[in-house]
Every structure is written in C-alpha cells, then in structure tokens.
Design a protein around this motif. Structure first.
Motif, PDB file in Angstrom:
ATOM      1  N   MET A   1      -3.707   5.663  14.651  1.00 38.69           N
ATOM      2  CA  MET A   1      -3.834   7.043  14.210  1.00 38.69           C
ATOM      3  C   MET A   1      -2.756   7.338  13.175  1.00 38.69           C
ATOM      4  SD  MET A   1      -3.889  10.412  16.534  1.00 38.69           S
ATOM      5  CE  MET A   1      -3.551  11.993  15.840  1.00 38.69           C
ATOM      6  N   SER A   2      -3.127   8.040  12.148  1.00 37.82           N
ATOM      7  CA  SER A   2      -2.170   8.347  11.087  1.00 37.82           C
ATOM      8  C   SER A   2      -1.312   9.547  11.461  1.00 37.82           C
ATOM      9  CB  SER A   2      -2.916   8.646   9.791  1.00 37.82           C
ATOM     10  OG  SER A   2      -3.639   9.846   9.920  1.00 37.82           O
ATOM     11  N   ARG A   3      -0.183   9.645  10.772  1.00 40.06           N
ATOM     12  CA  ARG A   3       0.685  10.810  10.909  1.00 40.06           C
ATOM     13  C   ARG A   3       0.431  11.704   9.699  1.00 40.06           C
ATOM     14  NH1 ARG A   3       6.632   9.727  11.237  1.00 40.06           N
ATOM     15  NH2 ARG A   3       6.183   8.845   9.215  1.00 40.06           N
ATOM     16  N   VAL A   4       0.387  12.999   9.948  1.00 47.12           N
ATOM     17  CA  VAL A   4       0.250  13.959   8.870  1.00 47.12           C
ATOM     18  C   VAL A   4       1.458  14.885   8.955  1.00 47.12           C
ATOM     19  CG1 VAL A   4      -1.190  15.730   7.797  1.00 47.12           C
ATOM     20  CG2 VAL A   4      -2.268  13.834   9.022  1.00 47.12           C
ATOM     21  N   ILE A   5       2.227  14.935   7.863  1.00 47.18           N
ATOM     22  CA  ILE A   5       3.479  15.675   7.836  1.00 47.18           C
ATOM     23  C   ILE A   5       3.478  16.607   6.631  1.00 47.18           C
ATOM     24  CG2 ILE A   5       5.989  15.456   7.560  1.00 47.18           C
ATOM     25  CD1 ILE A   5       5.760  12.699   8.932  1.00 47.18           C
ATOM     26  N   LEU A   6       3.981  17.814   6.839  1.00 52.78           N
ATOM     27  CA  LEU A   6       4.140  18.790   5.769  1.00 52.78           C
ATOM     28  C   LEU A   6       5.630  19.081   5.607  1.00 52.78           C
ATOM     29  CD1 LEU A   6       3.043  20.934   3.754  1.00 52.78           C
ATOM     30  CD2 LEU A   6       2.861  22.498   5.719  1.00 52.78           C
ATOM     31  N   VAL A   7       6.098  19.010   4.361  1.00 53.86           N
ATOM     32  CA  VAL A   7       7.472  19.371   4.026  1.00 53.86           C
ATOM     33  C   VAL A   7       7.377  20.551   3.069  1.00 53.86           C
ATOM     34  CG1 VAL A   7       9.642  18.623   2.980  1.00 53.86           C
ATOM     35  CG2 VAL A   7       8.246  16.976   4.268  1.00 53.86           C
ATOM     36  N   THR A   8       7.929  21.690   3.472  1.00 53.45           N
ATOM     37  CA  THR A   8       7.816  22.898   2.677  1.00 53.45           C
ATOM     38  C   THR A   8       9.182  23.551   2.504  1.00 53.45           C
ATOM     39  OG1 THR A   8       6.553  24.963   2.435  1.00 53.45           O
ATOM     40  CG2 THR A   8       7.255  24.374   4.663  1.00 53.45           C
ATOM     41  N   LEU A 121       2.029  12.465   3.726  1.00 57.61           N
ATOM     42  CA  LEU A 121       3.194  13.341   3.593  1.00 57.61           C
ATOM     43  C   LEU A 121       2.911  14.323   2.469  1.00 57.61           C
ATOM     44  CD1 LEU A 121       6.119  10.773   3.708  1.00 57.61           C
ATOM     45  CD2 LEU A 121       5.959  12.787   5.131  1.00 57.61           C
ATOM     46  N   PHE A 122       2.791  15.590   2.797  1.00 57.68           N
ATOM     47  CA  PHE A 122       2.526  16.618   1.794  1.00 57.68           C
ATOM     48  C   PHE A 122       3.805  17.392   1.504  1.00 57.68           C
ATOM     49  CE2 PHE A 122      -1.630  16.044   3.785  1.00 57.68           C
ATOM     50  CZ  PHE A 122      -2.484  16.036   2.691  1.00 57.68           C
ATOM     51  N   VAL A 123       4.057  17.672   0.224  1.00 58.79           N
ATOM     52  CA  VAL A 123       5.158  18.535  -0.188  1.00 58.79           C
ATOM     53  C   VAL A 123       4.534  19.808  -0.741  1.00 58.79           C
ATOM     54  CG1 VAL A 123       7.115  18.811  -1.759  1.00 58.79           C
ATOM     55  CG2 VAL A 123       6.642  16.576  -0.740  1.00 58.79           C
TER      56      VAL A 123
END
Length: 182
Positions: A1-8, A121-123
């Motif tokens: 399973m993938s990791r989904v991360i948000l950096v804001t 990884l979303f910025v």
C-alpha cells in the motif's frame, strides 16, 4: 500500500525542503513532478526554479507537468516515491477553466490518488490565511486551492504544516474534520 502525504504551509516556509527530506527518507527512487514552467523572460522566476533544481539529488528524475498531473503518476509502481511540487502552481494553471471543467479535473485527480501504488508526496501552499482577495481571479485561486488541500488532506496518511521554521505533524496533533455535506 502506498503512502500519501501532504506538506502545506505559507510561502518560503520550507515546505518543499521538508517534502524533499521525506522523499529521501523513503529510500525509494524519486520522481519529482514540477508543476511550474520556466519563463525565460522572468529572471526572478528562473532563479526560484534553479534554486529548487540545485537542492535536488542528481539521481532524481524531474518531470515538468503543468497540467496532466493525474495521468503522469497514474501508473507509478510501488517501488517509487513521487513528489509533486506544487499544487498551488498546478491550480493556477487552471484558472481559465470554468467551474464545471475544474470540478471534473479535480475529481479526476482525487479519484486517482488512492489507486496509485507509489508513495505520493504533495506540496501545497496555504493562501487563505489573509484577507479575502479583492479581485475575482484571486478569490477563485484561493477557493480552488483551499478546497483541493482540504479534500486531499482528508485522504492523506499524514499531513504536515511547515511554518515559522518548524514542522508540525497535524495527523498527530489534530484530528480530521467530518466530511463536508455538499
């Protein structure tokens, strides 16, 4: 399973640097998706892009993807970490789109995120902390980006806020809002 991360966080807070650090920590090959396009007539913009490029490890693959974000990472494999920098620039690239078309674009992206095998990884920038913009295009940008960040944040395993020279793990310190009733 993938990791989904948000950096804001706000401008110049270190969001990209923190996301780059997380990508390195993944231990996986990194694909860096830049949503900004170069503009040779804007020297300051070019300097910003160059600063980002110089910080990245040489072995990272960099793709410039101003529009077709979902299609770019849809088939990524589980042994990959994909860093998308940034959602604010990506949203800005769609400001000419009417609301119905934007909703379709947004739905396409959000429906795909849980299906991707790679770590994502979303910025994203936080733009709604100040006054309401006086111009319609500014309000459209703020509202679209704010809505995207909220919806994506609800899907993420981890959400970080980078501000004031500090990184806060909001997934530990806070709790998610209930889904919106729309």
């Amino acid at each position: 399973m993938s990791r989904v991360i948000l950096v804001t966080g706000p401008a110049r807070s270190g969001k990209s640097e923190w996301a780059e650090n997380l990508a390195i920590q993944s231990g996986k090959p990194v694909i860096y998706i830049a949503t900004a396009t170069e503009n040779l007539h804007d020297q300051e913009w070019q300097q910003r892009i160059e600063k980002h490029k110089q910080r990245r490890p040489q072995d990272w693959v960099t793709l410039t993807v101003p529009v077709e974000l979902a299609a770019t990472f849809s088939n990524a494999k589980s042994d990959t970490c994909i860093l998308i920098d940034s959602l604010g620039t990506w949203v800005a690239n769609f400001l000419e789109q009417d609301d119905l078309s934007w909703e379709k674009t947004l739905a396409e992206l959000l429906q795909l995120v849980p299906l991707v095998e790679a770590d994502l990884l979303f910025v994203a920038e936080e733009t709604g902390w100040g006054v309401v913009p006086a111009y319609p295009i500014g309000r459209k940008f703020r509202d679209r980006l704010g809505g995207l960040v909220r919806q994506l944040g609800a899907m993420c395993e981890t959400v970080y806020l980078v501000t004031g020279g500090h990184v806060l793990n909001l997934s530990i310190l806070g709790f998610p809002l209930p889904p919106t009733k729309s």
